[in-house]
Design a protein around this motif. Structure first.
Motif, PDB file in Angstrom:
ATOM      1  N   ARG A 157     -15.389  17.242 -26.440  1.00 17.50           N
ATOM      2  CA  ARG A 157     -16.202  18.166 -27.224  1.00 17.50           C
ATOM      3  C   ARG A 157     -17.093  18.997 -26.304  1.00 17.50           C
ATOM      4  NH1 ARG A 157     -21.035  15.770 -30.629  1.00 17.50           N
ATOM      5  NH2 ARG A 157     -21.646  15.455 -28.461  1.00 17.50           N
ATOM      6  N   ASP A 158     -17.691  18.342 -25.299  1.00 11.57           N
ATOM      7  CA  ASP A 158     -18.558  19.060 -24.360  1.00 11.57           C
ATOM      8  C   ASP A 158     -17.767  20.071 -23.542  1.00 11.57           C
ATOM      9  OD1 ASP A 158     -20.599  17.526 -25.329  1.00 11.57           O
ATOM     10  OD2 ASP A 158     -20.695  16.168 -23.616  1.00 11.57           O
ATOM     11  N   ALA A 159     -16.530  19.721 -23.189  1.00 12.59           N
ATOM     12  CA  ALA A 159     -15.685  20.655 -22.452  1.00 12.59           C
ATOM     13  C   ALA A 159     -15.361  21.882 -23.299  1.00 12.59           C
ATOM     14  CB  ALA A 159     -14.394  19.963 -22.005  1.00 12.59           C
ATOM     15  N   LEU A 160     -15.063  21.654 -24.583  1.00 10.39           N
ATOM     16  CA  LEU A 160     -14.741  22.768 -25.471  1.00 10.39           C
ATOM     17  C   LEU A 160     -15.949  23.671 -25.693  1.00 10.39           C
ATOM     18  CD1 LEU A 160     -12.876  24.263 -27.409  1.00 10.39           C
ATOM     19  CD2 LEU A 160     -13.451  22.576 -29.173  1.00 10.39           C
ATOM     20  N   GLY A 202       0.371  31.227 -26.346  1.00 11.06           N
ATOM     21  CA  GLY A 202       0.667  29.813 -26.226  1.00 11.06           C
ATOM     22  C   GLY A 202      -0.367  28.890 -26.814  1.00 11.06           C
ATOM     23  N   VAL A 203      -1.196  29.390 -27.746  1.00 12.90           N
ATOM     24  CA  VAL A 203      -2.234  28.573 -28.368  1.00 12.90           C
ATOM     25  C   VAL A 203      -2.010  28.573 -29.880  1.00 12.90           C
ATOM     26  CG1 VAL A 203      -4.694  28.231 -28.733  1.00 12.90           C
ATOM     27  CG2 VAL A 203      -3.888  29.134 -26.556  1.00 12.90           C
ATOM     28  N   ARG A 204      -1.992  27.387 -30.453  1.00 11.99           N
ATOM     29  CA  ARG A 204      -1.810  27.277 -31.898  1.00 11.99           C
ATOM     30  C   ARG A 204      -3.108  26.759 -32.518  1.00 11.99           C
ATOM     31  NH1 ARG A 204       3.355  24.502 -34.918  1.00 11.99           N
ATOM     32  NH2 ARG A 204       2.825  25.148 -37.032  1.00 11.99           N
ATOM     33  N   ILE A 205      -3.689  27.537 -33.405  1.00  9.65           N
ATOM     34  CA  ILE A 205      -4.947  27.193 -34.054  1.00  9.65           C
ATOM     35  C   ILE A 205      -4.824  27.465 -35.551  1.00  9.65           C
ATOM     36  CG2 ILE A 205      -6.492  27.548 -32.080  1.00  9.65           C
ATOM     37  CD1 ILE A 205      -6.946  30.390 -33.059  1.00  9.65           C
ATOM     38  N   GLU A 206      -5.777  26.941 -36.306  1.00 11.60           N
ATOM     39  CA  GLU A 206      -5.788  27.124 -37.753  1.00 11.60           C
ATOM     40  C   GLU A 206      -6.990  27.958 -38.165  1.00 11.60           C
ATOM     41  OE1 GLU A 206      -3.587  26.373 -39.950  1.00 11.60           O
ATOM     42  OE2 GLU A 206      -2.251  25.190 -38.675  1.00 11.60           O
ATOM     43  N   GLY A 207      -6.719  29.056 -38.862  1.00 12.64           N
ATOM     44  CA  GLY A 207      -7.801  29.860 -39.406  1.00 12.64           C
ATOM     45  C   GLY A 207      -8.484  29.150 -40.556  1.00 12.64           C
ATOM     46  N   GLY A 208      -9.711  29.546 -40.829  1.00 12.52           N
ATOM     47  CA  GLY A 208     -10.494  28.881 -41.866  1.00 12.52           C
ATOM     48  C   GLY A 208      -9.885  28.950 -43.243  1.00 12.52           C
ATOM     49  N   ALA A 209      -9.092  30.000 -43.527  1.00 15.40           N
ATOM     50  CA  ALA A 209      -8.493  30.144 -44.857  1.00 15.40           C
ATOM     51  C   ALA A 209      -7.569  28.980 -45.201  1.00 15.40           C
ATOM     52  CB  ALA A 209      -7.733  31.462 -44.947  1.00 15.40           C
ATOM     53  N   SER A 210      -7.044  28.295 -44.182  1.00 11.74           N
ATOM     54  CA  SER A 210      -6.165  27.152 -44.428  1.00 11.74           C
ATOM     55  C   SER A 210      -6.904  25.993 -45.081  1.00 11.74           C
ATOM     56  CB  SER A 210      -5.551  26.670 -43.109  1.00 11.74           C
ATOM     57  OG  SER A 210      -4.769  27.681 -42.502  1.00 11.74           O
ATOM     58  N   LEU A 224     -11.403  24.319 -34.425  1.00  8.94           N
ATOM     59  CA  LEU A 224     -10.952  24.070 -33.065  1.00  8.94           C
ATOM     60  C   LEU A 224     -11.077  22.583 -32.753  1.00  8.94           C
ATOM     61  CD1 LEU A 224     -12.550  27.071 -31.118  1.00  8.94           C
ATOM     62  CD2 LEU A 224     -10.237  26.874 -32.054  1.00  8.94           C
ATOM     63  N   PRO A 225      -9.966  21.842 -32.747  1.00  7.71           N
ATOM     64  CA  PRO A 225     -10.033  20.416 -32.421  1.00  7.71           C
ATOM     65  C   PRO A 225     -10.368  20.208 -30.944  1.00  7.71           C
ATOM     66  CG  PRO A 225      -7.996  20.972 -33.574  1.00  7.71           C
ATOM     67  CD  PRO A 225      -8.620  22.257 -33.152  1.00  7.71           C
ATOM     68  N   PHE A 226     -11.039  19.097 -30.652  1.00  7.15           N
ATOM     69  CA  PHE A 226     -11.301  18.762 -29.255  1.00  7.15           C
ATOM     70  C   PHE A 226     -10.622  17.442 -28.890  1.00  7.15           C
ATOM     71  CE2 PHE A 226     -15.200  18.193 -31.847  1.00  7.15           C
ATOM     72  CZ  PHE A 226     -15.312  16.813 -31.873  1.00  7.15           C
ATOM     73  N   THR A 227      -9.363  17.302 -29.307  1.00 11.06           N
ATOM     74  CA  THR A 227      -8.601  16.088 -29.031  1.00 11.06           C
ATOM     75  C   THR A 227      -7.799  16.170 -27.737  1.00 11.06           C
ATOM     76  OG1 THR A 227      -6.852  16.960 -30.466  1.00 11.06           O
ATOM     77  CG2 THR A 227      -8.420  15.436 -31.450  1.00 11.06           C
ATOM     78  N   LEU A 233      -8.281  22.094 -22.922  1.00 16.13           N
ATOM     79  CA  LEU A 233      -9.210  22.794 -23.809  1.00 16.13           C
ATOM     80  C   LEU A 233      -9.796  24.023 -23.128  1.00 16.13           C
ATOM     81  CD1 LEU A 233     -11.052  19.707 -25.326  1.00 16.13           C
ATOM     82  CD2 LEU A 233      -9.467  21.228 -26.518  1.00 16.13           C
ATOM     83  N   ARG A 234     -10.181  23.890 -21.868  1.00 13.22           N
ATOM     84  CA  ARG A 234     -10.747  25.041 -21.150  1.00 13.22           C
ATOM     85  C   ARG A 234      -9.715  26.164 -21.021  1.00 13.22           C
ATOM     86  NH1 ARG A 234     -12.440  20.628 -17.708  1.00 13.22           N
ATOM     87  NH2 ARG A 234     -14.613  20.064 -18.195  1.00 13.22           N
ATOM     88  N   GLU A 235      -8.475  25.795 -20.741  1.00 13.69           N
ATOM     89  CA  GLU A 235      -7.430  26.811 -20.621  1.00 13.69           C
ATOM     90  C   GLU A 235      -7.145  27.458 -21.978  1.00 13.69           C
ATOM     91  OE1 GLU A 235      -4.354  29.244 -19.074  1.00 13.69           O
ATOM     92  OE2 GLU A 235      -6.112  28.258 -18.208  1.00 13.69           O
ATOM     93  N   ALA A 236      -7.173  26.649 -23.034  1.00 16.32           N
ATOM     94  CA  ALA A 236      -6.936  27.193 -24.373  1.00 16.32           C
ATOM     95  C   ALA A 236      -8.004  28.207 -24.749  1.00 16.32           C
ATOM     96  CB  ALA A 236      -6.890  26.060 -25.393  1.00 16.32           C
TER      97      ALA A 236
END
Length: 261
Positions: A157-160, A202-210, A224-227, A233-236
């Motif tokens: 989480r801190d890295a993100l 190359g990044v897959r994320i979910e918009g809030g509307a989902s 934005l998950p921090f798993t 995470l930094r590259e994403a």
């Protein structure tokens, strides 16, 4: 739910007027907001549901993932005497231990548990034996494994958040006290377009509307998950910043790279 948390009066009003038979809640590190329901709000919701005869399904899948606060008590513990009979608590080991371990649990009045177990057997004859043995192994070492996972999630989480502050300082968020994700405010309704563009990077994320019941809601939000590992995470985030700055037309799915962060 509001940006500040649960609207207890609205919940009470909705239960009173709609009188639903069943309601579903995620009070602990809510997905996607990460918010933790206050104890007094839990008691109010439980009282309101009891008055209306509404059963509550309380999802405690994320309860153990308390990063900055003690793990909360079960929601049913805040019920008045007798009201807990209308609470069904569910959870899963897929978040607290390992994403591939799809073994869940249920806590409810004994008669209801017996009835549900019978329905489960009638549908699929029971869960996979290997998965259950693995779940038992994890449970026996839970005192060590859960704190280790929490420590890893806190680091990630801190890295993100550090990467977001460096590359996308115009975005804002509330630091979640637990859970697995940030609920980021983009400052403009561009979440869907950015999610489409991010695939090209190359990044897959979910918009809030989902995560909204109504179309067009939360279009200014991203989950934005921090798993993932800190370096991933930094590259994403670096790629998200590049995608946000890219004003070219969004390409078709066939021309996007298949590698996803």
């Amino acid at each position: 739910m509001t940006d500040d948390g649960w609207d207890a009066e609205l919940v009470e009003s909705t239960l009173r007027h709609a009188v639903p038979q069943l309601a579903y809640l995620i009070p602990d590190f809510h997905n996607p907001t990460g918010l933790l329901m206050p104890d007094d709000t839990r008691a109010r919701v439980l009282r309101a549901a009891h008055r209306c005869g509404t059963w509550l399904v309380v999802d405690e899948t994320l309860t153990d993932l308390a990063l900055d606060v003690p793990a909360p008590l079960p929601c049913a513990a805040h019920a008045a005497p007798g009201a807990s009979a209308q609470v069904i608590t569910v959870g899963s080991m897929s978040k607290s231990h390992w994403g591939g371990l799809r073994v869940g649990w249920l806590r409810a009045p004994s008669r209801l548990v017996t009835e549900l177990a019978a329905q489960r057997v009638a549908h699929d004859l029971g869960g996979p034996v290997v998965d259950q043995l693995l779940a038992l192994y994890f449970l026996e070492g839970a005192r060590a494994s859960v704190p280790e996972r929490v420590a890893r999630l806190r680091e990630r989480r801190d890295a993100l958040t550090g990467a977001l502050a460096a590359h996308l300082p115009q975005w804002t968020w509330r630091q979640p006290p637990g859970g697995l994700s940030l609920w980021v405010d983009l400052g403009a309704p561009v979440a869907a377009a950015l999610a489409e563009r991010a695939l090209d990077y190359g990044v897959r994320i979910e918009g809030g509307a989902s995560f909204a019941a109504d179309p067009g809601v939360f279009e200014q939000r991203l989950r934005l998950p921090f798993t993932a590992a800190p370096d991933v995470l930094r590259e994403a985030v670096r790629r998200l910043a590049a995608a946000l700055a890219d004003d070219r037309p969004v390409p078709s799915a066939a021309h996007r790279p298949r590698w996803i962060v």
